[in-house]
Design a protein around this motif. Structure first.
Motif, PDB file in Angstrom:
ATOM      1  N   SER A  38     -41.325  11.183 -24.898  1.00 55.22           N
ATOM      2  CA  SER A  38     -40.573  10.154 -24.187  1.00 55.22           C
ATOM      3  C   SER A  38     -41.379   9.658 -22.990  1.00 55.22           C
ATOM      4  CB  SER A  38     -39.221  10.703 -23.722  1.00 55.22           C
ATOM      5  OG  SER A  38     -38.395  11.032 -24.827  1.00 55.22           O
ATOM      6  N   CYS A  41     -44.388   7.564 -24.208  1.00 53.38           N
ATOM      7  CA  CYS A  41     -44.047   6.280 -24.831  1.00 53.38           C
ATOM      8  C   CYS A  41     -43.197   5.379 -23.935  1.00 53.38           C
ATOM      9  CB  CYS A  41     -43.312   6.522 -26.151  1.00 53.38           C
ATOM     10  SG  CYS A  41     -44.305   7.383 -27.399  1.00 53.38           S
ATOM     11  N   GLY A  42     -42.658   5.929 -22.844  1.00 47.93           N
ATOM     12  CA  GLY A  42     -41.863   5.109 -21.938  1.00 47.93           C
ATOM     13  C   GLY A  42     -40.479   4.769 -22.441  1.00 47.93           C
ATOM     14  N   ARG A  43     -39.933   5.606 -23.320  1.00 48.58           N
ATOM     15  CA  ARG A  43     -38.573   5.429 -23.847  1.00 48.58           C
ATOM     16  C   ARG A  43     -38.109   6.766 -24.402  1.00 48.58           C
ATOM     17  NH1 ARG A  43     -41.188   1.368 -27.937  1.00 48.58           N
ATOM     18  NH2 ARG A  43     -42.412   1.205 -26.056  1.00 48.58           N
ATOM     19  N   GLU A  44     -36.839   6.892 -24.732  1.00 50.19           N
ATOM     20  CA  GLU A  44     -36.346   8.143 -25.289  1.00 50.19           C
ATOM     21  C   GLU A  44     -36.818   8.279 -26.737  1.00 50.19           C
ATOM     22  OE1 GLU A  44     -32.196   8.933 -24.816  1.00 50.19           O
ATOM     23  OE2 GLU A  44     -32.139   8.115 -22.775  1.00 50.19           O
ATOM     24  N   ASP A 178     -30.988   3.167 -31.155  1.00 50.57           N
ATOM     25  CA  ASP A 178     -31.392   1.758 -31.096  1.00 50.57           C
ATOM     26  C   ASP A 178     -32.446   1.394 -32.138  1.00 50.57           C
ATOM     27  OD1 ASP A 178     -29.867   0.910 -28.726  1.00 50.57           O
ATOM     28  OD2 ASP A 178     -31.151   2.331 -27.662  1.00 50.57           O
ATOM     29  N   CYS A 293     -45.583   4.674 -32.189  1.00 52.03           N
ATOM     30  CA  CYS A 293     -44.948   4.655 -30.864  1.00 52.03           C
ATOM     31  C   CYS A 293     -45.974   4.885 -29.758  1.00 52.03           C
ATOM     32  CB  CYS A 293     -43.846   5.706 -30.786  1.00 52.03           C
ATOM     33  SG  CYS A 293     -42.406   5.380 -31.829  1.00 52.03           S
ATOM     34  N   ALA A 301     -38.699  -1.217 -25.546  1.00 55.80           N
ATOM     35  CA  ALA A 301     -38.754  -0.615 -24.214  1.00 55.80           C
ATOM     36  C   ALA A 301     -37.370  -0.165 -23.764  1.00 55.80           C
ATOM     37  CB  ALA A 301     -39.340  -1.617 -23.224  1.00 55.80           C
ATOM     38  N   GLY A 302     -37.282   1.077 -23.297  1.00 57.13           N
ATOM     39  CA  GLY A 302     -36.044   1.616 -22.771  1.00 57.13           C
ATOM     40  C   GLY A 302     -35.029   2.021 -23.809  1.00 57.13           C
ATOM     41  N   ALA A 303     -35.384   1.930 -25.096  1.00 57.74           N
ATOM     42  CA  ALA A 303     -34.425   2.205 -26.149  1.00 57.74           C
ATOM     43  C   ALA A 303     -34.448   3.663 -26.582  1.00 57.74           C
ATOM     44  CB  ALA A 303     -34.724   1.305 -27.357  1.00 57.74           C
ATOM     45  N   LYS A 304     -33.400   4.037 -27.327  1.00 57.50           N
ATOM     46  CA  LYS A 304     -33.358   5.355 -27.957  1.00 57.50           C
ATOM     47  C   LYS A 304     -33.983   5.220 -29.345  1.00 57.50           C
ATOM     48  CE  LYS A 304     -29.261   7.020 -25.518  1.00 57.50           C
ATOM     49  NZ  LYS A 304     -27.882   7.564 -25.630  1.00 57.50           N
TER      50      LYS A 304
END
Length: 418
Positions: A38, A41-44, A178, A293, A301-304
């Protein structure tokens, strides 16, 4: 390509029934939120760990559904399939659990470990042909002769429905997902995921990932029809198909949101990171989603994001090669050749220069009688353990300042380590 939640492919009820039948046989695999990936990659990033599935991959899901749907007469005649690895083991295990005889045709070049694993699950293994294509032709002939059911690895509606059970499972584990990222070879897994996710009403984006050396999906989607490659070449052997299956392609064309590809070097780096940071053994095919990823090819960006780690059945010899390629891609292993004057002290001067830069020699090969070398020269090839790409630049400058020419085997040094 679309993000519509309209149902495509096998009906959602068929996938739910497949899941009900698989209860107690197929594992519910973990969905692990990885803090490490996470952050990178900058997201969950959630890892759907199908490498922990029965037989070591998702393939058992589709194989089991196909076998369970056979009537009594078909079960009595048995099943036949062709595979070089995961599907072979999935069919063998599914047939054993259903009390059905299974014959698996594998190429003569199949890894010994995979052949023995398939036999260990109770299947009769026949080695035929130099590649999957030849094994496939032999298997279909056997199926015709024995009036047995041929279990295709991906181009079969029942197999696709079985793979779709993975989609229902991950939606239960993370209802507000997401993005779902999955590997694509023949397309059975991606088609099953699309059918399940869309059929369940989720609007999650679905992204397919192929190896660059076996990338038939992207040109197929652009053309609106299946494109067959002349040849494939990738370390992700589980994805080494020349063309997406006919049935999976229709589902993918209607329901996928995006398709991307990754290089072997990027795949190797993902395998290495999963091993080092995730303490997880994953085959090349299972790592391509994470590789995409990490390479920034999944726009979310910012998604699960759920990344399907599709399998962990990797031959030990291939794992060694992949680790070396991953280390090279990260700048932690540097291979080069230099020419020395063949006189006392020159090799020591080279080694001293390397030591002064804080690099460790992993391997060294010293050759004199080599075509193209002058009688007064010796060729020395070294593999150095490095701290990263900046460290490589530092040692290159130091060696050149000391008068040592650096000869890389190719423009991309990482590719020479496989």
């Amino acid at each position: 390509m679309t993000s519509s939640c309209k149902s495509v492919g096998p009906a959602i009820d068929a996938i739910r029934e497949a899941r009900r039948r698989a209860a107690g046989i197929v594992k519910t695999t973990p969905l692990d939120l990885s803090t490490t990936f996470s952050a990178l990659c900058g997201r969950e990033i959630y890892l759907k760990l199908e490498n922990l599935q029965k037989t070591g991959s998702f393939k058992v899901r589709g194989a089991l559904n196909k076998v369970q749907l056979l009537d009594a007469a078909a079960r009595a005649r048995g099943v036949v399939t062709a595979s070089a690895g995961n599907h072979a083991q999935g069919v063998a295990y599914a047939a054993r659990m259903a009390g059905v005889a299974a014959t698996v045709v594998m190429p003569e070049t199949a890894a010994f470990s995979k052949v023995e694993a398939t036999r260990g699950y109770g299947a009769r293994v026949v080695l035929a042909g130099r590649d999957y294509g030849a094994a496939y032709e032999h298997a279909t002939r056997l199926a015709d002769e024995q009036r047995a059911t041929f279990v295709h690895a991906f181009d079969d509606a029942d197999v696709i429905a079985g793979q779709g059970t993975l989609g229902l499972e991950l939606l239960e584990q993370l209802p507000d997902v997401d993005v779902v990222v999955a590997p694509v070879g023949g397309g059975g897994l991606l088609a099953g995921l699309i059918s399940a996710v869309r059929g369940a009403g989720s609007q999650a984006r679905i992204i397919g990932v192929q190896a660059a050396g076996a990338s038939s999906l992207i040109p197929s989607l652009r053309a609106g029809t299946r494109v067959e490659l002349r040849q494939v070449d990738t370390i992700a052997d589980g994805l080494a198909t020349r063309c997406v299956g006919a049935q999976p392609f229709e589902i993918i064309l209607a329901g996928v949101d995006d398709a991307v590809e990754v290089s072997d070097a990027e795949t190797a780096e993902a395998v290495l990171l999963l091993l080092e940071r995730g303490k997880t053994v994953v085959e090349g095919a299972g790592a391509v989603g994470l590789a995409a990823c990490l390479a920034g090819r999944v726009a979310a960006a910012g998604a699960k994001v759920v990344v399907v780690i599709s399998g962990g059945n990797i031959d030990t010899n291939l794992l060694d090669r992949i680790i070396n390629l991953g280390l090279a891609h990260e700048g932690r292993l540097f291979r080069f050749t230099t020419l020395l004057q063949d006189r006392p002290g020159e090799l020591q001067r080279l080694v001293t220069c390397i030591a002064g830069c804080g690099a460790n020699i992993h391997q060294i090969r010293h050759q004199r009688a080599q075509p193209g070398l002058a009688l007064t020269q010796a060729a020395v090839t070294l593999d150095l353990e490095m701290r990263g790409h900046e460290h490589i630049v530092e040692i290159e400058r130091a060696l050149q300042a000391a008068g040592f020419a650096i000869i890389r085997p190719s423009a991309d040094a990482s590719s020479t380590l496989v």
